[in-house]
Design an enzyme around this catalytic site. Structure first.
Site, PDB file in Angstrom:
ATOM      1  N   HIS A  47      -1.938  16.492  11.032  1.00 43.19           N
ATOM      2  CA  HIS A  47      -1.267  16.388   9.722  1.00 43.19           C
ATOM      3  C   HIS A  47       0.098  17.079   9.723  1.00 43.19           C
ATOM      4  O   HIS A  47       0.527  17.625   8.711  1.00 43.19           O
ATOM      5  CB  HIS A  47      -2.165  16.925   8.592  1.00 43.19           C
ATOM      6  CG  HIS A  47      -3.301  15.990   8.278  1.00 43.19           C
ATOM      7  ND1 HIS A  47      -3.152  14.890   7.465  1.00 43.19           N
ATOM      8  CD2 HIS A  47      -4.579  15.969   8.714  1.00 43.19           C
ATOM      9  CE1 HIS A  47      -4.310  14.240   7.400  1.00 43.19           C
ATOM     10  NE2 HIS A  47      -5.182  14.872   8.149  1.00 43.19           N
ATOM     11  N   THR A  48       0.742  17.067  10.865  1.00 37.94           N
ATOM     12  CA  THR A  48       2.095  17.623  10.974  1.00 37.94           C
ATOM     13  C   THR A  48       3.130  16.513  11.099  1.00 37.94           C
ATOM     14  O   THR A  48       4.323  16.774  10.983  1.00 37.94           O
ATOM     15  CB  THR A  48       2.203  18.508  12.235  1.00 37.94           C
ATOM     16  OG1 THR A  48       1.750  17.730  13.339  1.00 37.94           O
ATOM     17  CG2 THR A  48       1.355  19.763  12.119  1.00 37.94           C
ATOM     18  N   ASP A  49       2.676  15.272  11.385  1.00 38.49           N
ATOM     19  CA  ASP A  49       3.655  14.246  11.786  1.00 38.49           C
ATOM     20  C   ASP A  49       4.407  13.632  10.614  1.00 38.49           C
ATOM     21  O   ASP A  49       5.385  12.932  10.824  1.00 38.49           O
ATOM     22  CB  ASP A  49       3.005  13.151  12.664  1.00 38.49           C
ATOM     23  CG  ASP A  49       1.949  12.324  11.959  1.00 38.49           C
ATOM     24  OD1 ASP A  49       1.442  12.737  10.900  1.00 38.49           O
ATOM     25  OD2 ASP A  49       1.617  11.243  12.487  1.00 38.49           O
ATOM     26  N   GLY A 133     -12.739   3.547  12.357  1.00 38.93           N
ATOM     27  CA  GLY A 133     -12.867   4.633  11.383  1.00 38.93           C
ATOM     28  C   GLY A 133     -13.374   5.917  12.002  1.00 38.93           C
ATOM     29  O   GLY A 133     -13.871   6.792  11.302  1.00 38.93           O
ATOM     30  N   LEU A 136      -9.910   7.683  15.894  1.00 41.91           N
ATOM     31  CA  LEU A 136      -9.374   7.433  17.236  1.00 41.91           C
ATOM     32  C   LEU A 136      -8.278   6.374  17.216  1.00 41.91           C
ATOM     33  O   LEU A 136      -7.962   5.775  18.224  1.00 41.91           O
ATOM     34  CB  LEU A 136     -10.511   7.014  18.177  1.00 41.91           C
ATOM     35  CG  LEU A 136     -11.648   8.041  18.278  1.00 41.91           C
ATOM     36  CD1 LEU A 136     -12.818   7.463  19.061  1.00 41.91           C
ATOM     37  CD2 LEU A 136     -11.152   9.327  18.939  1.00 41.91           C
ATOM     38  N   SER A 139      -6.600   1.594  14.074  1.00 44.01           N
ATOM     39  CA  SER A 139      -5.580   0.851  13.313  1.00 44.01           C
ATOM     40  C   SER A 139      -4.313   0.662  14.145  1.00 44.01           C
ATOM     41  O   SER A 139      -3.787  -0.452  14.247  1.00 44.01           O
ATOM     42  CB  SER A 139      -5.180   1.593  12.043  1.00 44.01           C
ATOM     43  OG  SER A 139      -6.274   2.072  11.371  1.00 44.01           O
ATOM     44  N   GLU A 171       1.432  -0.370   8.709  1.00 44.48           N
ATOM     45  CA  GLU A 171       0.388   0.504   8.147  1.00 44.48           C
ATOM     46  C   GLU A 171       0.814   1.079   6.782  1.00 44.48           C
ATOM     47  O   GLU A 171       0.042   1.097   5.835  1.00 44.48           O
ATOM     48  CB  GLU A 171       0.153   1.645   9.143  1.00 44.48           C
ATOM     49  CG  GLU A 171      -0.926   2.584   8.737  1.00 44.48           C
ATOM     50  CD  GLU A 171      -2.139   2.529   9.642  1.00 44.48           C
ATOM     51  OE1 GLU A 171      -2.085   1.903  10.710  1.00 44.48           O
ATOM     52  OE2 GLU A 171      -3.150   3.113   9.260  1.00 44.48           O
ATOM     53  N   ASP A 183       0.093   8.046  15.779  1.00 38.88           N
ATOM     54  CA  ASP A 183      -0.864   7.115  16.383  1.00 38.88           C
ATOM     55  C   ASP A 183      -0.156   5.946  17.059  1.00 38.88           C
ATOM     56  O   ASP A 183      -0.520   5.515  18.153  1.00 38.88           O
ATOM     57  CB  ASP A 183      -1.816   6.566  15.309  1.00 38.88           C
ATOM     58  CG  ASP A 183      -2.583   7.668  14.609  1.00 38.88           C
ATOM     59  OD1 ASP A 183      -2.475   8.835  15.036  1.00 38.88           O
ATOM     60  OD2 ASP A 183      -3.282   7.370  13.633  1.00 38.88           O
ATOM     61  N   TYR A 232      -6.479  11.192   2.349  1.00 37.08           N
ATOM     62  CA  TYR A 232      -5.291  11.325   3.192  1.00 37.08           C
ATOM     63  C   TYR A 232      -4.046  11.371   2.310  1.00 37.08           C
ATOM     64  O   TYR A 232      -3.171  12.217   2.471  1.00 37.08           O
ATOM     65  CB  TYR A 232      -5.216  10.153   4.186  1.00 37.08           C
ATOM     66  CG  TYR A 232      -4.119  10.301   5.216  1.00 37.08           C
ATOM     67  CD1 TYR A 232      -4.394  10.787   6.488  1.00 37.08           C
ATOM     68  CD2 TYR A 232      -2.793   9.961   4.924  1.00 37.08           C
ATOM     69  CE1 TYR A 232      -3.395  10.935   7.436  1.00 37.08           C
ATOM     70  CE2 TYR A 232      -1.792  10.108   5.853  1.00 37.08           C
ATOM     71  CZ  TYR A 232      -2.089  10.583   7.110  1.00 37.08           C
ATOM     72  OH  TYR A 232      -1.096  10.729   8.046  1.00 37.08           O
TER      73      TYR A 232
HETATM   74  C1  GLA Z   1      -3.895   9.805  11.017  1.00 39.98           C
HETATM   75  C2  GLA Z   1      -2.462   9.301  10.841  1.00 39.98           C
HETATM   76  C3  GLA Z   1      -1.478  10.096  11.683  1.00 39.98           C
HETATM   77  C4  GLA Z   1      -1.644  11.596  11.484  1.00 39.98           C
HETATM   78  C5  GLA Z   1      -3.125  11.973  11.604  1.00 39.98           C
HETATM   79  C6  GLA Z   1      -3.341  13.431  11.272  1.00 39.98           C
HETATM   80  O1  GLA Z   1      -4.357   9.543  12.294  1.00 39.98           O
HETATM   81  O2  GLA Z   1      -2.372   7.943  11.193  1.00 39.98           O
HETATM   82  O3  GLA Z   1      -0.157   9.703  11.386  1.00 39.98           O
HETATM   83  O4  GLA Z   1      -1.098  11.995  10.269  1.00 39.98           O
HETATM   84  O5  GLA Z   1      -3.945  11.203  10.756  1.00 39.98           O
HETATM   85  O6  GLA Z   1      -2.742  14.244  12.221  1.00 39.98           O
END
Ligand code: GLA
Length: 390
Positions: A47-49, A133, A136, A139, A171, A183, A232
């Site tokens: 959750h840093t991106d 889901g 991994l 999506s 997305e 991702d 999220y």
């Molecule tokens: C999901 C999102 C990513 C990222 C992660 C948490 O996978 O698609 O962009 O934010 O959660 O690190």
């Protein structure tokens, strides 16, 4: 027997040959292109991106496969797992037109149009061996597998680095999940044998070799999530709220600054920001520890990162906590933590290669005892990013 148990998977194991054969069976001729795109685990940096921070993903050997050919009529896509999707026209499809999983396909055509190159229509078969889901990146894998298929069929000339933001645009704007870039970058640009330390502010990747004696495992809790749902998005809103009140990106903020500016922040904004700021520090420290071969430090940082996801970001769940605790207790585990967005899904674990199978059996037995549920473990390896196979 042991190996059977360990390699048991949560979705039907899918091979690229099955996807190609299904295409041949449905359309009576071989596909023009066959593509594959990997899922990912993330070692640290969660959750840093979406605030320009650091992430450390690895593209894995679980992939999504697409067999495709050009058509002039509308696009038709058949999923081995989910059946036939609704047809659409790649030249005109818009956000809101599609339902369910076909959004991830049609949205790529839409995002390519936004990027200035219009793909024609296709017919395709898609299959995957990435648990859906499960945290991994199933999506991103479907987005990238179709990006490569369209790119190749219609000679669009996008590079893999250009296809990552196309997947993200699909997305964010077509599927409606307000995710970051991690991702799609992992799925597009992974490298066999390597983890990817990414500075998401400028999308720079440093590839870090994974030592040969380290095994990597996915420890699936069986609990499923969807990032198009509320949690999220609400975490992201808290992060953005904190940034607005601090007047800067969390990537550039420090803990003393956060504490000085604490008053206008809600309790939630403060905690989410606390997670992100400390997670960036941990990610940098983890990259150094991996380079230095300091496994004790790596394990400690993964444990702290899990705790921060649990306590500050509140994106864990009881099953993920049981799974992580089971791993931490097991000799031969270097480190383990929740991987991906959270709210269910899997932990990633680094283990000693030599005794990987017995380590995983022990973790699963402890998880069953503590959670009352049966989890699954998969040994996985670092893989290359999305590519055309034939
Ligand atoms: C999901 C999102 C990513 C990222 C992660 C948490 O996978 O698609 O962009 O934010 O959660 O690190």
């Amino acid at each position: 027997m042991y190996l059977c148990q360990l390699h048991r998977v949560f979705t039907l194991p899918m091979s690229i040959d099955q996807v190609r054969d299904e295409y041949q069976r449905r359309f009576g001729e071989p596909p023009e292109v066959l593509t594959q795109a990997p899922g990912r685990v993330n070692l640290i940096g969660e959750h840093t991106d979406y605030s320009g921070g650091f992430v450390f993903p690895i593209a894995i050997d679980r992939k999504t496969y697409v067999a495709a050919g050009k058509v002039t009529a509308r696009s038709v896509v058949f999923s081995v797992d989910r059946g036939e999707g609704s047809p659409f026209d790649a030249a005109t499809v818009e956000p809101g037109d599609m339902r369910k999983w076909t959004k991830y396909v049609a949205g790529v055509a839409w995002a390519m149009r936004q990027a200035g190159k219009a793909p024609g229509n296709l017919r395709a078969v898609v299959g995957t061996d990435i648990p859906l889901g499960g945290g991994l990146s199933s999506s991103a894998a479907i987005e990238l597998a179709f990006s490569v298929a369209w790119n190749e069929l219609y000679h669009l000339g996008f590079s893999n680095a250009e296809m990552a933001p196309i997947g993200r645009a699909c997305e964010n704007h077509f599927v409606g999940a307000n995710t970051g870039i991690m991702d799609q970058m992992a799925s597009a640009l992974g490298r066999a044998g390597h983890a990817m330390f990414i500075d998401t502010r400028d999308a720079v990747i440093r590839y870090a070799p994974i030592p040969d004696d380290l095994a990597m495992a996915i420890l699936d809790t069986g609990v499923r999530h969807s990032h198009a749902g509320g949690e999220y998005g609400s975490r992201r809103a808290d992060v953005e709220g904190a940034e607005a009140k601090l007047g800067k990106s969390l990537r550039d903020a420090t803990l003393p600054e956060l504490d000085r500016t604490k008053d206008p922040l809600t309790t939630f904004e403060y905690r989410r920001a606390h997670h992100v700021i400390t997670e960036n520090v941990r990610s940098l420290a983890f990259a150094e520890a991996l380079d230095a071969g300091d496994r004790e430090r790596m394990g400690q940082l993964m444990r702290e990162a899990h705790r921060s996801m649990q306590m500050d970001f509140e994106a864990s769940c009881p099953e993920l906590d049981h799974m992580a605790a089971a791993a931490w207790q097991t000799p031969g585990v270097i480190g383990a933590r929740v991987t991906g967005g959270g709210f269910g899904g899997a932990c990633v674990a680094l283990l000693e290669q030599d005794s990987a199978n017995s380590i995983l059996l022990s973790i699963l037995a402890q998880y069953r005892d503590s959670s009352g549920k049966s989890g699954e473990a998969i040994l996985t390896t670092a893989s290359n990013g999305a590519e055309r196979v034939i």
